[in-house]
Scaffold this active site. Sequence first.
Site, PDB file in Angstrom:
ATOM      1  N   GLN A 191      39.073  76.519 116.286  1.00 18.63           N
ATOM      2  CA  GLN A 191      39.820  76.850 116.585  1.00 18.63           C
ATOM      3  C   GLN A 191      39.699  78.588 116.461  1.00 18.63           C
ATOM      4  OE1 GLN A 191      40.499  79.260 112.386  1.00 18.63           O
ATOM      5  NE2 GLN A 191      41.890  77.662 111.457  1.00 18.63           N
ATOM      6  N   SER A 228      45.392  79.256 110.430  1.00 17.43           N
ATOM      7  CA  SER A 228      44.173  80.065 110.415  1.00 17.43           C
ATOM      8  C   SER A 228      42.894  80.329 109.727  1.00 17.43           C
ATOM      9  CB  SER A 228      44.084  81.721 111.335  1.00 17.43           C
ATOM     10  OG  SER A 228      42.765  81.989 111.975  1.00 17.43           O
ATOM     11  N   LEU A 229      42.995  81.544 109.196  1.00 13.71           N
ATOM     12  CA  LEU A 229      41.822  81.733 108.518  1.00 13.71           C
ATOM     13  C   LEU A 229      42.087  81.066 107.235  1.00 13.71           C
ATOM     14  CD1 LEU A 229      41.330  83.056 105.304  1.00 13.71           C
ATOM     15  CD2 LEU A 229      39.303  82.722 106.599  1.00 13.71           C
ATOM     16  N   ARG A 284      32.773  84.188 109.678  1.00 13.60           N
ATOM     17  CA  ARG A 284      33.259  84.642 110.660  1.00 13.60           C
ATOM     18  C   ARG A 284      34.774  85.466 110.759  1.00 13.60           C
ATOM     19  NH1 ARG A 284      38.902  83.637 110.652  1.00 13.60           N
ATOM     20  NH2 ARG A 284      40.105  82.272 111.949  1.00 13.60           N
ATOM     21  N   GLN A 302      45.520  85.506 107.807  1.00 16.79           N
ATOM     22  CA  GLN A 302      45.494  87.111 108.484  1.00 16.79           C
ATOM     23  C   GLN A 302      46.692  87.486 108.558  1.00 16.79           C
ATOM     24  OE1 GLN A 302      41.403  88.016 110.273  1.00 16.79           O
ATOM     25  NE2 GLN A 302      41.963  90.511 110.462  1.00 16.79           N
ATOM     26  N   HIS A 342      42.066  84.493 118.667  1.00 17.71           N
ATOM     27  CA  HIS A 342      42.870  82.135 119.196  1.00 17.71           C
ATOM     28  C   HIS A 342      42.857  82.723 120.753  1.00 17.71           C
ATOM     29  CE1 HIS A 342      42.574  81.354 114.957  1.00 17.71           C
ATOM     30  NE2 HIS A 342      43.766  82.130 114.528  1.00 17.71           N
TER      31      HIS A 342
END
Length: 379
Positions: A239, A87-88, A112, A9, A191
């Site tokens: 995560q 991340s993603l 998610r 992202q 996060h």
Amino acid sequence: MKTFIFPGQGSQAKGMGGELFDVFRDLTQKADDILGYSIKTLCLENPNRELNQTQFTQPALYVVNALSYYRKLEEAGRKPDYVAGHSLGEYNALLAAECFDFETGLKLVKKRGELMAQAPEGRMAAILNATKAEVTAILRDNALHNIDVANYNTPQQIVISGRADEIERAQAFFQQGNMMYHPLNTSGAFHSRLMKPSSEQFKRFLEGFTFSPLAIPVIANVTARAYGNEAVVDTLAAQLANSVLWCDSIQYLMAHDNDGEEMTFEEIGHGEVLTKMLRHIPKDAGLVIDDRAENESRPIPAARVQQALDNRVPPAANDIVSAWNAKYPIGTKVRCTLHDYDELETRTEAVVLFGHRAAIYMKGYNGYFDLNEVVPARA
């Protein structure tokens, strides 16, 4: 040695994907069927200005990353030696490693994104020109106890995440010297510990799927080490509420020299966010990869994930601090139960130090006392 890295992202932009949707018509149609809207229209036209909304951003990036990967395979004719994603982007790394197919990955990402969009309000901010130690010290010394470090991107680029009011209050403390503070346009504190309920809910969702053994080593955000096959659910769930150790992950990969052949990286997807980060991540000269040790460690990666979770602030310390602050104001007279001091007076609210210690700063004494060792003077 080659590593493909996939962005997360922040890399999205209107027009991303370009002609890929027409090149991979079947996959684009499958994406439309799963999402219930046209992924091509979203990415290329963004008519409803939804592309920057988390629940739309994540599926869009996943699809563009995936189609970019498939085109890269056609061009290169060979798979990379390692994969990693920010991340993603970690979902695209797992897709490349054949942990799941395109459709399954999109279902995971869709869920998610929805959970993250529904998370409690929070904010994030990028801190530039500050080390990990400096950021941690500023958070600690200024009682910013509801902020976590979300991303260790480079040695000089760190993202913090937490309660909106504290992220706003933190700005003044990170605008000194060469430090720079940039609020990020996110709706949640991704996060960070505020994502723990979403993480737990996502884990239950993940447990409904079956994952295949990894065909390529995937470096996990939460451990900066290779995934274990049996730890996919725990690692992906963790995560959401833990730091992205991107700098450590890249340095770990950089240490994988093969008879003098250095690791090279190629960003797969839209933009150059990760490529630009690479320019600021030096090779860790002290990091030596022992393949035997690495392989021996793979049977217990779930323990590593749990260790990452355990590094969060223990609930016990949080509970102690919250209970104290709810009952006793700053300036409360206290006495120490272990040593004979003159009457003490609290100077700050109680805080969690070093991730585990419930403590409070004492006026006059100019130091922290463990909350378990003090009681109100009247008690």
